[in-house]
Design a protein around this motif. Sequence first.
Motif, PDB file in Angstrom:
ATOM      1  N   GLY A 144     -20.178 100.463  42.080  1.00  0.00           N
ATOM      2  CA  GLY A 144     -20.992  99.275  42.343  1.00  0.00           C
ATOM      3  C   GLY A 144     -21.709  98.782  41.092  1.00  0.00           C
ATOM      4  N   GLU A 145     -22.242  99.711  40.333  1.00  0.00           N
ATOM      5  CA  GLU A 145     -22.960  99.367  39.110  1.00  0.00           C
ATOM      6  C   GLU A 145     -22.014  98.739  38.075  1.00  0.00           C
ATOM      7  OE1 GLU A 145     -25.589 102.476  37.529  1.00  0.00           O
ATOM      8  OE2 GLU A 145     -24.672 102.061  35.572  1.00  0.00           O
ATOM      9  N   VAL A 146     -20.841  99.346  37.909  1.00  0.00           N
ATOM     10  CA  VAL A 146     -19.878  98.834  36.915  1.00  0.00           C
ATOM     11  C   VAL A 146     -19.357  97.465  37.354  1.00  0.00           C
ATOM     12  CG1 VAL A 146     -17.652  99.241  35.795  1.00  0.00           C
ATOM     13  CG2 VAL A 146     -19.234 101.148  36.167  1.00  0.00           C
ATOM     14  N   ALA A 147     -19.044  97.332  38.649  1.00  0.00           N
ATOM     15  CA  ALA A 147     -18.529  96.055  39.153  1.00  0.00           C
ATOM     16  C   ALA A 147     -19.548  94.941  38.947  1.00  0.00           C
ATOM     17  CB  ALA A 147     -18.158  96.180  40.628  1.00  0.00           C
ATOM     18  N   ALA A 148     -20.807  95.236  39.210  1.00  0.00           N
ATOM     19  CA  ALA A 148     -21.859  94.227  39.014  1.00  0.00           C
ATOM     20  C   ALA A 148     -21.969  93.829  37.549  1.00  0.00           C
ATOM     21  CB  ALA A 148     -23.195  94.764  39.525  1.00  0.00           C
ATOM     22  N   GLU A 149     -21.871  94.810  36.688  1.00  0.00           N
ATOM     23  CA  GLU A 149     -21.959  94.535  35.253  1.00  0.00           C
ATOM     24  C   GLU A 149     -20.795  93.667  34.772  1.00  0.00           C
ATOM     25  OE1 GLU A 149     -23.156  97.801  32.585  1.00  0.00           O
ATOM     26  OE2 GLU A 149     -21.272  97.357  31.537  1.00  0.00           O
ATOM     27  N   LEU A 150     -19.604  93.923  35.323  1.00  0.00           N
ATOM     28  CA  LEU A 150     -18.420  93.167  34.925  1.00  0.00           C
ATOM     29  C   LEU A 150     -18.312  91.827  35.652  1.00  0.00           C
ATOM     30  CD1 LEU A 150     -15.795  96.059  34.810  1.00  0.00           C
ATOM     31  CD2 LEU A 150     -16.948  94.959  32.875  1.00  0.00           C
ATOM     32  N   GLY A 151     -19.111  91.666  36.711  1.00  0.00           N
ATOM     33  CA  GLY A 151     -19.084  90.418  37.479  1.00  0.00           C
ATOM     34  C   GLY A 151     -17.836  90.290  38.347  1.00  0.00           C
ATOM     35  N   ILE A 152     -17.360  91.417  38.859  1.00  0.00           N
ATOM     36  CA  ILE A 152     -16.176  91.419  39.721  1.00  0.00           C
ATOM     37  C   ILE A 152     -16.510  92.149  41.008  1.00  0.00           C
ATOM     38  CG2 ILE A 152     -14.527  91.279  37.823  1.00  0.00           C
ATOM     39  CD1 ILE A 152     -14.113  94.310  38.086  1.00  0.00           C
ATOM     40  N   PRO A 153     -15.761  91.899  42.095  1.00  0.00           N
ATOM     41  CA  PRO A 153     -15.987  92.665  43.323  1.00  0.00           C
ATOM     42  C   PRO A 153     -15.648  94.143  43.107  1.00  0.00           C
ATOM     43  CG  PRO A 153     -14.631  90.722  43.732  1.00  0.00           C
ATOM     44  CD  PRO A 153     -14.765  90.850  42.268  1.00  0.00           C
ATOM     45  N   GLU A 154     -16.343  94.992  43.857  1.00  0.00           N
ATOM     46  CA  GLU A 154     -16.105  96.427  43.731  1.00  0.00           C
ATOM     47  C   GLU A 154     -14.658  96.771  44.088  1.00  0.00           C
ATOM     48  OE1 GLU A 154     -19.220  98.891  45.379  1.00  0.00           O
ATOM     49  OE2 GLU A 154     -17.796 100.518  45.669  1.00  0.00           O
ATOM     50  N   SER A 155     -14.078  96.042  45.044  1.00  0.00           N
ATOM     51  CA  SER A 155     -12.686  96.317  45.423  1.00  0.00           C
ATOM     52  C   SER A 155     -11.737  96.021  44.259  1.00  0.00           C
ATOM     53  CB  SER A 155     -12.301  95.488  46.642  1.00  0.00           C
ATOM     54  OG  SER A 155     -12.420  94.110  46.370  1.00  0.00           O
ATOM     55  N   THR A 156     -12.034  95.019  43.477  1.00  0.00           N
ATOM     56  CA  THR A 156     -11.215  94.720  42.302  1.00  0.00           C
ATOM     57  C   THR A 156     -11.310  95.849  41.287  1.00  0.00           C
ATOM     58  OG1 THR A 156     -11.536  92.354  42.638  1.00  0.00           O
ATOM     59  CG2 THR A 156     -10.840  93.053  40.440  1.00  0.00           C
ATOM     60  N   LEU A 157     -12.531  96.356  41.099  1.00  0.00           N
ATOM     61  CA  LEU A 157     -12.703  97.478  40.168  1.00  0.00           C
ATOM     62  C   LEU A 157     -11.927  98.691  40.660  1.00  0.00           C
ATOM     63  CD1 LEU A 157     -14.036  98.705  37.669  1.00  0.00           C
ATOM     64  CD2 LEU A 157     -15.954  99.358  39.146  1.00  0.00           C
ATOM     65  N   ARG A 158     -11.991  98.959  41.964  1.00  0.00           N
ATOM     66  CA  ARG A 158     -11.249 100.106  42.512  1.00  0.00           C
ATOM     67  C   ARG A 158      -9.751  99.923  42.306  1.00  0.00           C
ATOM     68  NH1 ARG A 158     -14.090 103.709  45.328  1.00  0.00           N
ATOM     69  NH2 ARG A 158     -16.222 103.167  45.886  1.00  0.00           N
ATOM     70  N   SER A 159      -9.253  98.715  42.471  1.00  0.00           N
ATOM     71  CA  SER A 159      -7.836  98.458  42.217  1.00  0.00           C
ATOM     72  C   SER A 159      -7.499  98.696  40.751  1.00  0.00           C
ATOM     73  CB  SER A 159      -7.471  97.021  42.587  1.00  0.00           C
ATOM     74  OG  SER A 159      -7.532  96.853  43.966  1.00  0.00           O
ATOM     75  N   ARG A 160      -8.374  98.237  39.879  1.00  0.00           N
ATOM     76  CA  ARG A 160      -8.125  98.444  38.446  1.00  0.00           C
ATOM     77  C   ARG A 160      -8.100  99.934  38.113  1.00  0.00           C
ATOM     78  NH1 ARG A 160     -11.861  93.761  35.583  1.00  0.00           N
ATOM     79  NH2 ARG A 160     -10.673  91.998  36.418  1.00  0.00           N
ATOM     80  N   VAL A 161      -8.991 100.692  38.719  1.00  0.00           N
ATOM     81  CA  VAL A 161      -9.006 102.136  38.475  1.00  0.00           C
ATOM     82  C   VAL A 161      -7.718 102.766  39.023  1.00  0.00           C
ATOM     83  CG1 VAL A 161     -10.140 104.302  39.125  1.00  0.00           C
ATOM     84  CG2 VAL A 161     -11.511 102.354  38.374  1.00  0.00           C
ATOM     85  N   PHE A 162      -7.346 102.387  40.223  1.00  0.00           N
ATOM     86  CA  PHE A 162      -6.145 102.948  40.851  1.00  0.00           C
ATOM     87  C   PHE A 162      -4.913 102.672  39.986  1.00  0.00           C
ATOM     88  CE2 PHE A 162      -2.473 102.453  43.691  1.00  0.00           C
ATOM     89  CZ  PHE A 162      -2.443 103.722  44.261  1.00  0.00           C
ATOM     90  N   TYR A 163      -4.716 101.404  39.642  1.00  0.00           N
ATOM     91  CA  TYR A 163      -3.529 101.064  38.848  1.00  0.00           C
ATOM     92  C   TYR A 163      -3.671 101.535  37.399  1.00  0.00           C
ATOM     93  CZ  TYR A 163      -1.880  98.536  42.859  1.00  0.00           C
ATOM     94  OH  TYR A 163      -1.441  98.232  44.119  1.00  0.00           O
ATOM     95  N   GLY A 164      -4.888 101.632  36.922  1.00  0.00           N
ATOM     96  CA  GLY A 164      -5.111 102.186  35.588  1.00  0.00           C
ATOM     97  C   GLY A 164      -4.735 103.650  35.525  1.00  0.00           C
ATOM     98  N   LEU A 165      -5.068 104.406  36.583  1.00  0.00           N
ATOM     99  CA  LEU A 165      -4.690 105.815  36.634  1.00  0.00           C
ATOM    100  C   LEU A 165      -3.173 105.975  36.675  1.00  0.00           C
ATOM    101  CD1 LEU A 165      -7.397 107.236  39.046  1.00  0.00           C
ATOM    102  CD2 LEU A 165      -7.108 107.787  36.630  1.00  0.00           C
ATOM    103  N   LYS A 166      -2.519 105.095  37.442  1.00  0.00           N
ATOM    104  CA  LYS A 166      -1.054 105.137  37.478  1.00  0.00           C
ATOM    105  C   LYS A 166      -0.482 104.860  36.087  1.00  0.00           C
ATOM    106  CE  LYS A 166       1.155 103.057  40.766  1.00  0.00           C
ATOM    107  NZ  LYS A 166       1.582 102.095  41.811  1.00  0.00           N
ATOM    108  N   ALA A 167      -1.000 103.845  35.433  1.00  0.00           N
ATOM    109  CA  ALA A 167      -0.508 103.499  34.096  1.00  0.00           C
ATOM    110  C   ALA A 167      -0.824 104.607  33.096  1.00  0.00           C
ATOM    111  CB  ALA A 167      -1.130 102.175  33.641  1.00  0.00           C
ATOM    112  N   LEU A 168      -1.992 105.247  33.248  1.00  0.00           N
ATOM    113  CA  LEU A 168      -2.362 106.351  32.358  1.00  0.00           C
ATOM    114  C   LEU A 168      -1.392 107.515  32.532  1.00  0.00           C
ATOM    115  CD1 LEU A 168      -4.476 107.343  30.290  1.00  0.00           C
ATOM    116  CD2 LEU A 168      -5.744 108.296  32.226  1.00  0.00           C
ATOM    117  N   ARG A 169      -1.035 107.781  33.770  1.00  0.00           N
ATOM    118  CA  ARG A 169      -0.078 108.857  34.045  1.00  0.00           C
ATOM    119  C   ARG A 169       1.270 108.565  33.371  1.00  0.00           C
ATOM    120  NH1 ARG A 169      -0.019 113.911  36.693  1.00  0.00           N
ATOM    121  NH2 ARG A 169       2.145 114.384  37.058  1.00  0.00           N
ATOM    122  N   VAL A 170       1.726 107.333  33.491  1.00  0.00           N
ATOM    123  CA  VAL A 170       2.993 106.939  32.865  1.00  0.00           C
ATOM    124  C   VAL A 170       2.885 107.070  31.346  1.00  0.00           C
ATOM    125  CG1 VAL A 170       4.553 104.997  32.455  1.00  0.00           C
ATOM    126  CG2 VAL A 170       3.711 105.454  34.763  1.00  0.00           C
ATOM    127  N   ALA A 171       1.766 106.626  30.784  1.00  0.00           N
ATOM    128  CA  ALA A 171       1.571 106.714  29.334  1.00  0.00           C
ATOM    129  C   ALA A 171       1.580 108.167  28.884  1.00  0.00           C
ATOM    130  CB  ALA A 171       0.260 106.033  28.932  1.00  0.00           C
TER     131      ALA A 171
END
Length: 179
Positions: A144-171
């Motif tokens: 919630g704190e990070v999403a507010a700072e970035l000015g995005i919904p928390e669900s968007t941040l969670r999606s970014r984390v989810f897909y970021g973790l997938k991309a990190l795994r591939v990397a």
Amino acid sequence: MRRPRTPSSLTEEGVREAYAAHGAELYRFALRGLGDGGLAQDAVQETFLRAWRARERYDPSVAALRTWLFGIARNVVIDLHRVREARPWLRDLSDHEGLERHAPATDGWDALLHGWLVEEALGRLGEAHRQALTETHLAGRPYGEVAAELGIPESTLRSRVFYGLKALRVAMEEMGVER
């Protein structure tokens, strides 16, 4: 004679209204099906994304918008189940406590090497994914704190984390890191 199939309810404003009217129900539906709040949020986001992309095919004379959205959500939930079954490591990535519990003990050199590998892999990600992972996972800040700072919904941040973790795994796999 061809009639227009895109109803006025599926304009950009219409999608916002549909989200306000059906988003919570779709979330509960996805949560019951998936048993994971973060994944359920991703499912709702994916449902509206698919609805937006397929808006030309929606015909209000065939089904109500709610029925159509739940049909899409059902397919999204099934797809996410299949992904989780095909790639069980994705479940492990979202289990933060399990990761820490099962992390092997490391000495100073291992920690240094691990840090370098993670930094190198993070450098291969897009800016949005890297920032989401850095602020939530590495800095340990609340979503919630990070999403507010970035000015995005928390669900968007969670999606970014989810897909970021997938991309990190591939990397990491591309770098030859197995575990």
